[in-house]
Design a protein around this motif. Structure first.
Motif, PDB file in Angstrom:
ATOM      1  N   MET A 122       0.680  -1.253  -0.081  1.00 28.96           N
ATOM      2  CA  MET A 122       0.044  -0.072  -0.018  1.00 28.96           C
ATOM      3  C   MET A 122       1.034   1.363  -0.106  1.00 28.96           C
ATOM      4  O   MET A 122       1.770   1.403   0.855  1.00 28.96           O
ATOM      5  CB  MET A 122      -0.961  -0.100   1.196  1.00 28.96           C
ATOM      6  N   LYS A 123       0.573   2.120  -0.757  1.00 26.23           N
ATOM      7  CA  LYS A 123       1.355   3.220  -1.014  1.00 26.23           C
ATOM      8  C   LYS A 123       0.559   4.507  -0.768  1.00 26.23           C
ATOM      9  O   LYS A 123      -0.626   4.666  -1.491  1.00 26.23           O
ATOM     10  CB  LYS A 123       2.150   3.471  -2.180  1.00 26.23           C
ATOM     11  N   LEU A 124       0.658   5.279   0.142  1.00 28.22           N
ATOM     12  CA  LEU A 124      -0.400   6.656   0.413  1.00 28.22           C
ATOM     13  C   LEU A 124       0.683   7.545   0.873  1.00 28.22           C
ATOM     14  O   LEU A 124       1.662   7.611   1.510  1.00 28.22           O
ATOM     15  CB  LEU A 124      -1.232   6.171   1.496  1.00 28.22           C
ATOM     16  N   SER A 125      -0.031   8.868   0.536  1.00 28.88           N
ATOM     17  CA  SER A 125       0.701   9.951   0.920  1.00 28.88           C
ATOM     18  C   SER A 125       0.347  10.309   2.665  1.00 28.88           C
ATOM     19  O   SER A 125       1.190  10.974   3.235  1.00 28.88           O
ATOM     20  CB  SER A 125       0.424  11.338   0.166  1.00 28.88           C
ATOM     21  N   ALA A 126      -0.725   9.936   2.958  1.00 29.81           N
ATOM     22  CA  ALA A 126      -1.064   9.985   4.515  1.00 29.81           C
ATOM     23  C   ALA A 126      -0.095   9.402   5.150  1.00 29.81           C
ATOM     24  O   ALA A 126       0.123   8.013   4.951  1.00 29.81           O
ATOM     25  CB  ALA A 126      -2.498   9.459   4.726  1.00 29.81           C
ATOM     26  N   ARG A 127       0.447   9.756   6.330  1.00 36.48           N
ATOM     27  CA  ARG A 127       1.393   9.081   7.290  1.00 36.48           C
ATOM     28  C   ARG A 127       0.847   8.523   8.492  1.00 36.48           C
ATOM     29  O   ARG A 127       1.418   7.708   9.192  1.00 36.48           O
ATOM     30  CB  ARG A 127       2.502  10.251   7.711  1.00 36.48           C
ATOM     31  N   ASN A 128      -0.400   8.749   8.870  1.00 37.67           N
ATOM     32  CA  ASN A 128      -1.239   8.313   9.806  1.00 37.67           C
ATOM     33  C   ASN A 128      -2.169   7.097   9.524  1.00 37.67           C
ATOM     34  O   ASN A 128      -3.291   7.204   8.937  1.00 37.67           O
ATOM     35  CB  ASN A 128      -2.142   9.373  10.578  1.00 37.67           C
TER      36      ASN A 128
END
Length: 68
Positions: free
Chosen positions: A1-7
């Protein structure tokens, strides 16, 4: 999973309650419950079920804090 969200909070789904169009998904993250409101269609596509693992992904521009 690649997301810009860090939380990203990994947990276990403890409840899925579908309404007319929106579902509430409750995820136990280390003893704290995080509730997400998502579409019923998303619940079906992601095959979300009680006991399954899921991530609560939080991306917000504001975080509010309140006290009594």
């Amino acid at each position: 999973m690649k997301l810009s969200a860090r939380n990203r909070l990994k947990g276990t789904i403890v409840d899925v309650t579908k309404g007319a169009t929106t579902a509430h998904v409750r995820i136990d993250v280390g003893g704290s419950i995080v509730t997400a409101s998502i579409t019923n269609e998303s619940v079906d596509e992601l095959q979300l079920k009680v006991g399954g693992e899921a991530y609560a992904v939080i991306k917000a521009s504001d975080v509010m804090v309140a006290v009594d």
